[in-house]
Motif scaffolding. Structure first.
Motif, PDB file in Angstrom:
ATOM      1  N   ARG A  61       0.684   6.458   6.067  1.00  0.00           N
ATOM      2  CA  ARG A  61       0.060   5.260   5.504  1.00  0.00           C
ATOM      3  C   ARG A  61      -0.733   5.618   4.242  1.00  0.00           C
ATOM      4  N   ASP A  62      -1.379   6.775   4.249  1.00  0.00           N
ATOM      5  CA  ASP A  62      -2.171   7.195   3.096  1.00  0.00           C
ATOM      6  C   ASP A  62      -1.270   7.415   1.877  1.00  0.00           C
ATOM      7  N   THR A  63      -0.086   7.994   2.105  1.00  0.00           N
ATOM      8  CA  THR A  63       0.876   8.205   1.020  1.00  0.00           C
ATOM      9  C   THR A  63       1.323   6.872   0.431  1.00  0.00           C
ATOM     10  N   VAL A  64       1.665   5.934   1.288  1.00  0.00           N
ATOM     11  CA  VAL A  64       2.119   4.616   0.834  1.00  0.00           C
ATOM     12  C   VAL A  64       1.006   3.907   0.061  1.00  0.00           C
ATOM     13  N   PHE A  65      -0.207   3.954   0.595  1.00  0.00           N
ATOM     14  CA  PHE A  65      -1.329   3.292  -0.055  1.00  0.00           C
ATOM     15  C   PHE A  65      -1.573   3.865  -1.452  1.00  0.00           C
ATOM     16  N   LYS A  66      -1.527   5.192  -1.578  1.00  0.00           N
ATOM     17  CA  LYS A  66      -1.763   5.823  -2.877  1.00  0.00           C
ATOM     18  C   LYS A  66      -0.636   5.502  -3.856  1.00  0.00           C
TER      19      LYS A  66
END
Length: 340
Positions: A61-66
């Motif tokens: 999720r952190d990758t997608v958000f960034k």
């Protein structure tokens, strides 16, 4: 709610096909920005939520958000509390780095610009054969453009900094042939093609006894292969050959044929002919490298050896529109006019 088009795109896309050297964030940004640039995702299309895209791609999720945050910074996507993430469009941006400004480079640019959609934005820059400027401009451009059209500094090989650009985004123009099977190029041949052009003018060269090439390897980016080509032509035709660094201050004599690379030297040869009362094309031969509109009329028309920079612009436009690999060595032509 994610649109059917977006769902189809996500299902068909192989997120796992990672490009070497890219982080997961960069891969995700690349996939989505490419889809927007090529119309697979268009303005107004809804994008999946962070959780949904994380599930479908296998990224955290952190990758997608960034990745979404980067796309928002580039004005490609936006978000709203009641809508979620959606495509806002953004321009198809092209990085065009040429060597310097000249009339034939203007021909290239105008041809290129006329063959691409008006919606494409082009940042036109010049490196003036300065390695530091070249490297800095390329470094500052990384990750900001949909396509890169670059004139190399020399004919020996590709500048190392260009390896940082994804091969399918990069097109090399004019000089230097990249490794076979990887990077696209549209270049000219400064060696055998020049010799063949001189062969075409052999009949007209017979009225001259010496060919003088004005060329200084230390003060020009023009590849030295041309010198070898001219030497071979003179040797097989029993024609005296002389290589001088510049025309200024040199006398012009009856029976000489002058071949200039730079227009400043071309002007000097015309001046010397006028001062000596010699007629170009009759008493003295004048041949120039690279055609321009002015050379069509100057002195009744200057004979040239030249590739078509307009055609180079057409090929460059095809590359940025289609993003299909191209490997072209443009033909070089001998154009006979009054001065030869």
């Amino acid at each position: 709610m994610v649109s059917g088009k977006t769902d189809k795109f996500l299902l068909n896309n192989k997120f796992k096909d990672q490009k070497r050297g890219q982080t997961k964030i960069q891969q995700l940004v690349h996939v989505l920005s490419e889809a927007i640039a090529h119309g697979e995702l268009t303005v107004g299309d809804m994008l999946p939520s962070v959780n949904h895209l994380s599930s479908m791609s296998g990224f955290s999720r952190d990758t997608v958000f960034k990745a979404y945050r980067i796309l928002k910074q580039r004005s490609l996507v936006d978000s709203a509390p009641t809508r979620g993430y959606f495509v806002t469009g953004g321009n198809y941006r092209i990085f065009m780095l040429l060597d310097d400004f000249s009339s034939f480079k203007e021909q290239l640019y105008q041809s290129f610009r006329s063959c691409i959609p008006e919606s494409y934005s082009v940042d036109l820059l010049f490196h003036h054969y300065n390695h530091e400027i070249f490297n800095q401009l390329v470094e500052n451009s990384l990750g900001r453009y949909s396509a890169y059209v670059v004139m190399n500094i020399d004919n020996k090989g590709m500048e190392p900094v260009l390896e940082k650009i994804e091969p399918d985004r990069l097109l090399i123009l004019d000089m230097g042939k990249p490794p076979e099977g990887s990077i696209s190029y549209v270049v000219q041949d400064f060696d055998l093609a020049v010799e063949h052009c001189l062969d075409e003018g052999r009949e007209h060269m017979q009225k001259y006894n010496e060919l003088i090439l004005v060329y200084d390897e230390n003060n020009t980016p023009h590849p030295p292969e041309t010198v070898s080509a001219v030497k071979r032509f003179c040797l097989k035709n029993n024609l005296n050959f002389k290589n001088i660094p510049y025309a200024k201050g040199s006398g012009v004599k009856n029976g000489e044929c002058w071949f200039t690379i730079h227009d400043s030297d071309l002007v000097e040869v015309f001046k010397r002919c006028r001062e000596s009362g010699l007629k170009p094309g009759k008493d003295v031969g004048i041949l120039s490298y690279n055609d321009t509109p002015m050379k069509e009329i100057a002195g009744g028309g200057v004979s040239v050896i030249s590739t078509s920079f307009s055609q180079m612009g057409v090929f460059a436009a095809q590359f940025v529109k289609n993003r299909k690999r191209i490997a072209e060595i443009l033909p070089t032509s001998f154009i006979l006019r009054e001065t030869f």
